[in-house]
Design a protein around this motif. Structure first.
Motif, PDB file in Angstrom:
ATOM      1  N   ILE A  48       1.194  -1.437  -0.101  1.00  0.00           N
ATOM      2  CA  ILE A  48       0.151  -0.236  -0.032  1.00  0.00           C
ATOM      3  C   ILE A  48       1.339   1.120   0.173  1.00  0.00           C
ATOM      4  CG2 ILE A  48      -1.781   0.904   0.679  1.00  0.00           C
ATOM      5  CD1 ILE A  48      -2.260  -1.734   2.758  1.00  0.00           C
ATOM      6  N   GLY A  49       1.656   1.285  -0.869  1.00  0.00           N
ATOM      7  CA  GLY A  49       1.905   2.374  -0.884  1.00  0.00           C
ATOM      8  C   GLY A  49       3.880   2.045  -0.428  1.00  0.00           C
ATOM      9  N   VAL A  50       4.499   0.963   0.294  1.00  0.00           N
ATOM     10  CA  VAL A  50       5.217   1.704   1.360  1.00  0.00           C
ATOM     11  C   VAL A  50       6.748   1.018   0.867  1.00  0.00           C
ATOM     12  CG1 VAL A  50       5.968   0.403   3.759  1.00  0.00           C
ATOM     13  CG2 VAL A  50       3.570   0.905   3.183  1.00  0.00           C
ATOM     14  N   PHE A  51       6.850   0.175  -0.054  1.00  0.00           N
ATOM     15  CA  PHE A  51       8.211   0.062  -0.641  1.00  0.00           C
ATOM     16  C   PHE A  51       8.571  -0.006  -1.759  1.00  0.00           C
ATOM     17  CE2 PHE A  51       7.441  -3.721   2.381  1.00  0.00           C
ATOM     18  CZ  PHE A  51       9.062  -3.507   2.719  1.00  0.00           C
ATOM     19  N   ALA A  52       8.829   1.649  -1.936  1.00  0.00           N
ATOM     20  CA  ALA A  52       8.912   2.947  -2.944  1.00  0.00           C
ATOM     21  C   ALA A  52      10.682   2.087  -2.938  1.00  0.00           C
ATOM     22  CB  ALA A  52       9.578   4.123  -2.369  1.00  0.00           C
ATOM     23  N   GLY A 230       8.076  10.862  -3.034  1.00  0.00           N
ATOM     24  CA  GLY A 230       7.765  10.927  -4.281  1.00  0.00           C
ATOM     25  C   GLY A 230       7.242  10.358  -5.174  1.00  0.00           C
ATOM     26  N   ARG A 231       5.645  10.079  -4.632  1.00  0.00           N
ATOM     27  CA  ARG A 231       4.998   8.957  -5.175  1.00  0.00           C
ATOM     28  C   ARG A 231       4.515   9.476  -6.781  1.00  0.00           C
ATOM     29  NH1 ARG A 231       3.460   4.072  -5.650  1.00  0.00           N
ATOM     30  NH2 ARG A 231       4.720   3.093  -4.353  1.00  0.00           N
ATOM     31  N   THR A 232       4.210  10.696  -6.307  1.00  0.00           N
ATOM     32  CA  THR A 232       3.493  11.727  -7.572  1.00  0.00           C
ATOM     33  C   THR A 232       4.485  12.310  -8.485  1.00  0.00           C
ATOM     34  OG1 THR A 232       3.313  14.056  -6.372  1.00  0.00           O
ATOM     35  CG2 THR A 232       1.719  12.257  -6.349  1.00  0.00           C
ATOM     36  N   GLY A 233       5.606  11.706  -8.199  1.00  0.00           N
ATOM     37  CA  GLY A 233       7.030  13.247  -8.919  1.00  0.00           C
ATOM     38  C   GLY A 233       7.269  13.786  -8.153  1.00  0.00           C
ATOM     39  N   ALA A 251       4.273   9.189   6.172  1.00  0.00           N
ATOM     40  CA  ALA A 251       4.684   7.873   6.442  1.00  0.00           C
ATOM     41  C   ALA A 251       4.739   7.202   5.452  1.00  0.00           C
ATOM     42  CB  ALA A 251       3.317   7.884   7.273  1.00  0.00           C
ATOM     43  N   LYS A 252       4.400   6.016   5.815  1.00  0.00           N
ATOM     44  CA  LYS A 252       4.601   4.578   4.737  1.00  0.00           C
ATOM     45  C   LYS A 252       6.403   4.533   3.353  1.00  0.00           C
ATOM     46  CE  LYS A 252       0.056   4.338   2.864  1.00  0.00           C
ATOM     47  NZ  LYS A 252      -0.864   3.633   3.283  1.00  0.00           N
ATOM     48  N   ALA A 253       5.720   5.156   2.994  1.00  0.00           N
ATOM     49  CA  ALA A 253       7.521   5.710   2.453  1.00  0.00           C
ATOM     50  C   ALA A 253       8.729   5.647   2.646  1.00  0.00           C
ATOM     51  CB  ALA A 253       7.731   5.523   0.530  1.00  0.00           C
ATOM     52  N   PRO A 374       3.181   1.272  -7.681  1.00  0.00           N
ATOM     53  CA  PRO A 374       3.887  -0.129  -7.570  1.00  0.00           C
ATOM     54  C   PRO A 374       5.167   1.235  -7.184  1.00  0.00           C
ATOM     55  CG  PRO A 374       4.175   1.696  -9.639  1.00  0.00           C
ATOM     56  CD  PRO A 374       2.443   1.588  -8.679  1.00  0.00           C
ATOM     57  N   PRO A 375       6.197   0.192  -6.647  1.00  0.00           N
ATOM     58  CA  PRO A 375       7.214   0.983  -5.719  1.00  0.00           C
ATOM     59  C   PRO A 375       8.428   1.898  -7.001  1.00  0.00           C
ATOM     60  CG  PRO A 375       7.375  -2.046  -6.007  1.00  0.00           C
ATOM     61  CD  PRO A 375       5.986  -1.586  -6.335  1.00  0.00           C
TER      62      PRO A 375
END
Length: 399
Positions: A48-52, A230-233, A251-253, A374-375
Motif C-alpha cells: 500500500i505505497g510503502v516499498f518505494a 515521491g509517489r507523484t514525482g 509515513a508509508k514510504a 508500484p514501487p
C-alpha cells in the motif's frame, strides 16, 4: 506447514479485521514477491505505497543492519543521532520547520489534529472547535483520525467522535464554504485521495483553500501519508503547485517497511500549539526507525527517485489508457505519477483476483477502482509486464 494450513491457523489466532488475500508471502526480490510455495508475483501494490525502493536495496538493508548492531531504542528522554539527522533532512525536503516522529500515518494525523486544535484553543480558550475534512477521504482508523475520515461506514459503529468534523467535497470550494463555521480551526485533506478513489486535488481548489485559511487564520493540514515521498514525482504532492500547508503528515514510504510516521509544521504553528507534555510517544523517533528514514533519503538522492517517477509515469499512464480504451468495462484512468486508478463500471474484485492468479498484485480503491501503487523504482519493462497481465485479467473476466 502448507500455505493452506498456515492460513487456517492464522484465521484461528488473528482478530479478523482484514479480508486478506489467500496468500502467505515469504520474501521479496527487486519488485517481485514470492509466497511460501515459491510462486512469483509482480508487486504493483508495494505494501500500500510503502516499498518505494523495492525489496533488494542493499544500501538500505545494510544501514538497518548497522543500526541494529548499535541500539534500537532509547525513549524520548534522550536524543539519538539518527533522529537528529532525519529531522533536519525532513525539514529540508518538506520546507517545514518542526518535525515530530510517530510510528504510523494514523498517529501522525492524530498529532496534526491535536496541534491544530491546541493552536485554536490558545487563541480563544474554547474547546469546541471543528475541522473541515473531505468526503471519501481516508486518514486512519484510530479515533481522532477516524473523526476526519470521510466514509461514514468506518465511523457509524463507534458513536461520538473526539474531533468534530464537517465534510465537504473534493475540488468544490462552495462546499468548503458551506461547511465553514466560526468554530472551524483547520481543514484537512489528501492532495491526492488514495482509498477514496485516486482523486487529485486541482490546483485552483488548493489555492482557494489556502487563501481561505490565510484570511481566517485557519490551519491547512495536508495528509501526504500515501501521496507523498515521491509517489507523484515530487517529494510531497503539494510541491507541484507550491501551495504550502501549515501542518503536514508523512509515513508509508518514509521508512520503506520500517514503521515510522511524522507530522511537520511551520514555526508559527510550533510557537502557538503543542508544548512539553501535550503530546508524546514511547517508540516514535527511535534510532532504528530514523536510521531507516536516513537510508531512504540517501537512496532517493542516489537513484534520483522523483526524476525517475516524472520521466516514467507518462509511460505507465499510456499503458493504462490503452487498457481503458480497449475494454468497455473501464471508464477512465486518473491519478498522478505512480499513484494511478482505473475506474470501472462495476466491482473490480474478480479482476484483481484473476491478476493475482496470473502473478500480479494489485489493490482496489473502493469497489470499482483498481489502484496502481508500484514501487517507485519500476521500469518500462515491469510496466509492460503489468499491462500484459492486467489485459489478460480483463479479458478473462469481462469477455
Amino acid at each position: 506447514m502448507t500455505m493452506k494450513s498456515m492460513i487456517e491457523q492464522a484465521e484461528q489466532d488473528l482478530l479478523h479485521t482484514y479480508n486478506r488475500y489467500q496468500i502467505v508471502l515469504d520474501h521479496g526480490e527487486d519488485v517481485y514477491l514470492y509466497d511460501v510455495e515459491g510462486k512469483k508475483y509482480l508487486d504493483f501494490m508495494s505494501g500500500i505505497g510503502v516499498f518505494a525502493l523495492g525489496y533488494s536495496n542493499e544500501s538500505y538493508q545494510n544501514a538497518l543492519k548497522e543500526q541494529i548492531g548499535k541500539i534500537l531504542h532509547t525513549s524520548n528522554y534522550f536524543y539519538n543521532e539518527p533522529a537528529i539527522k532525519a529531522a533536519h533532512r525532513i525539514k529540508e525536503i518538506s520546507g517545514m520547520d518542526r518535525v515530530f516522529f510517530a510510528n504510523s500515518g494514523a498517529e501522525a494525523v492524530e498529532g496534526a489534529l491535536k496541534a491544530a486544535i491546541k493552536y485554536a484553543y490558545l487563541k480563544d480558550s474554547a474547546s469546541d472547535h471543528q475541522v473541515i475534512a473531505l468526503e471519501h477521504s481516508f486518514h486512519g482508523r484510530t479515533y481522532g483520525a477516524l473523526s476526519v475520515t470521510g466514509n461514514s461506514h468506518y465511523r457509524e459503529a463507534f458513536g461520538a467522535m473526539p474531533c468534530e468534523a464537517r465534510f465537504a467535497k473534493m475540488n468544490d470550494m462552495d462546499s468548503i464554504l458551506n461547511a465553514l463555521t466560526d468554530k472551524t480551526c483547520a481543514i484537512i485533506m489528501e492532495v491526492v485521495q488514495g482509498e477514496g478513489g485516486i482523486v487529485p486535488a486541482r490546483e485552483e481548489f488548493l489555492r482557494a483553500v489556502r487563501d481561505l485559511c490565510n484570511e481566517r487564520d485557519i490551519l491547512l493540514i495536508f495528509d501526504e501519508v500515501q501521496c507523498g515521498m515521491g509517489r507523484t514525482g515530487y517529494m510531497y504532492a503539494w510541491q507541484k503547485f507550491g501551495i504550502k500547508p501549515d501542518i503536514m503528515t508523512s509515513a508509508k514510504a518514509l521508512g520503506c517497511g520500517i514503521p515510522v510516521g511524522a507530522f511537520m509544521m511551520t514555526q508559527k504553528v510550533a510557537d502557538h500549539s503543542l508544548t512539553s507534555g501535550d503530546h508524546g510517544t514511547t517508540y516514535g523517533g527511535n534510532p532504528l526507525a530514523c536510521a531507516a528514514v536516513n537510508a531512504v533519503l540517501d537512496q532517493y538522492e542516489t537513484l534520483q527517485i522523483t526524476s525517475h517517477v516524472r520521466e516514467t509515469a507518462p509511460y505507465l499512464e499510456k499503458k493504462l489508457d490503452e487498457l481503458v480504451a480497449k475494454y468497455d468495462y473501464c471508464i477512465e484512468r486518473r491519478g498522478r505519477g505512480f499513484m494511478q486508478g482505473v475506474v470501472c463500471k462495476g466491482p473490480v474484485k474478480d479482476i484483481i483476483a484473476k491478476a493475482m492468479d496470473k502473478g500480479l498484485i494489485l489493490i482496489n480503491a473502493g469497489a470499482d477502482i483498481i489502484r496502481i501503487l508500484p514501487p517507485l523504482v519500476i521500469t518500462e519493462k515491469e510496466i509492460d509486464e503489468m499491462a500484459s497481465i492486467l489485459d489478460a485479467a480483463f479479458s478473462a473476466v469481462c469477455a
